[in-house]
Motif scaffolding. Structure first.
Motif, PDB file in Angstrom:
ATOM      1  N   ILE A  19      23.367 -77.606  34.042  1.00 37.19           N
ATOM      2  CA  ILE A  19      23.296 -76.485  33.095  1.00 37.19           C
ATOM      3  C   ILE A  19      22.987 -75.191  33.824  1.00 37.19           C
ATOM      4  CG2 ILE A  19      21.927 -75.521  31.193  1.00 37.19           C
ATOM      5  CD1 ILE A  19      21.667 -78.466  30.176  1.00 37.19           C
ATOM      6  N   LEU A  20      22.018 -75.221  34.709  1.00 35.78           N
ATOM      7  CA  LEU A  20      21.653 -74.019  35.447  1.00 35.78           C
ATOM      8  C   LEU A  20      22.807 -73.542  36.322  1.00 35.78           C
ATOM      9  CD1 LEU A  20      19.408 -71.995  35.917  1.00 35.78           C
ATOM     10  CD2 LEU A  20      18.572 -73.441  37.760  1.00 35.78           C
ATOM     11  N   ALA A  79      28.350 -65.116  26.360  1.00 35.53           N
ATOM     12  CA  ALA A  79      27.767 -65.776  25.186  1.00 35.53           C
ATOM     13  C   ALA A  79      28.743 -66.766  24.559  1.00 35.53           C
ATOM     14  CB  ALA A  79      27.343 -64.732  24.159  1.00 35.53           C
ATOM     15  N   TYR A  80      30.020 -66.453  24.600  1.00 31.95           N
ATOM     16  CA  TYR A  80      31.039 -67.338  24.047  1.00 31.95           C
ATOM     17  C   TYR A  80      31.306 -68.535  24.973  1.00 31.95           C
ATOM     18  CZ  TYR A  80      35.792 -69.071  23.453  1.00 31.95           C
ATOM     19  OH  TYR A  80      36.879 -69.872  23.343  1.00 31.95           O
ATOM     20  N   ASP A  85      31.171 -74.244  28.291  1.00 33.02           N
ATOM     21  CA  ASP A  85      31.235 -74.733  29.665  1.00 33.02           C
ATOM     22  C   ASP A  85      30.093 -75.695  29.978  1.00 33.02           C
ATOM     23  OD1 ASP A  85      33.558 -73.341  30.085  1.00 33.02           O
ATOM     24  OD2 ASP A  85      32.636 -71.725  31.242  1.00 33.02           O
ATOM     25  N   VAL A  86      28.916 -75.424  29.447  1.00 33.19           N
ATOM     26  CA  VAL A  86      27.788 -76.338  29.656  1.00 33.19           C
ATOM     27  C   VAL A  86      28.134 -77.715  29.100  1.00 33.19           C
ATOM     28  CG1 VAL A  86      25.443 -76.881  28.871  1.00 33.19           C
ATOM     29  CG2 VAL A  86      25.936 -74.629  29.824  1.00 33.19           C
ATOM     30  N   VAL A  87      28.657 -77.753  27.877  1.00 31.67           N
ATOM     31  CA  VAL A  87      29.017 -79.045  27.265  1.00 31.67           C
ATOM     32  C   VAL A  87      30.081 -79.751  28.106  1.00 31.67           C
ATOM     33  CG1 VAL A  87      30.129 -80.117  25.256  1.00 31.67           C
ATOM     34  CG2 VAL A  87      28.342 -78.393  24.933  1.00 31.67           C
ATOM     35  N   TYR A  92      31.352 -84.123  31.597  1.00 30.28           N
ATOM     36  CA  TYR A  92      32.092 -84.585  32.779  1.00 30.28           C
ATOM     37  C   TYR A  92      31.180 -85.369  33.710  1.00 30.28           C
ATOM     38  CZ  TYR A  92      34.206 -84.392  37.404  1.00 30.28           C
ATOM     39  OH  TYR A  92      34.660 -84.718  38.644  1.00 30.28           O
ATOM     40  N   GLU A  93      30.004 -84.833  33.987  1.00 30.04           N
ATOM     41  CA  GLU A  93      29.060 -85.519  34.876  1.00 30.04           C
ATOM     42  C   GLU A  93      28.627 -86.861  34.286  1.00 30.04           C
ATOM     43  OE1 GLU A  93      28.060 -84.778  37.959  1.00 30.04           O
ATOM     44  OE2 GLU A  93      29.314 -82.990  38.004  1.00 30.04           O
TER      45      GLU A  93
END
Length: 113
Positions: A19-20, A79-80, A85-87, A92-93
């Motif tokens: 996430i970071l 913000a969009y 991208d985090v999800v 994926y990981e």
């Protein structure tokens, strides 16, 4: 990674690291991507006269609005895109970890993709 583990302490997980990394990566990505997106959006909205190229459009924005004019929407883009991208990257990981566990060995590059 070691620095991140030290700073986050017991809160550190592979997911928090991902996430970071995604959030940090958004800053330079949208710094590069926002000006062309702005020019494209203005073309699509009919705010740019036909026959005027993207470089001349960018110059015009710089002249009339300053450097900040090229970055209108920068924060909105982050913000969009950031949550999406985090999800994507966390999923994926997780899928990759599950595939590795099911196989019982490391994945080859094709399997990792």
């Amino acid at each position: 990674k070691d620095w991140l583990k030290m700073v986050m302490g017991p809160c550190y997980t592979k997911e928090s690291s991902t996430i970071l990394a995604v959030l940090i990566g958004q800053v330079p990505y949208w710094g590069v991507r926002t000006p062309p997106e702005l020019v494209k959006t203005r073309y699509q909205a009919g705010q740019i006269a036909k026959g005027v190229g993207p470089v001349e459009t960018a110059r015009s924005i710089l002249r009339e609005e300053g450097i900040g004019g090229l970055f209108v929407g920068y924060g909105s883009n982050i913000a969009y895109a950031a949550p999406t991208d985090v999800v994507k990257f966390v999923a994926y990981e997780a899928i990759k970890r599950q595939a590795k566990a099911s196989k019982g060995a490391s994945l080859n590059p094709g399997e990792s993709a």
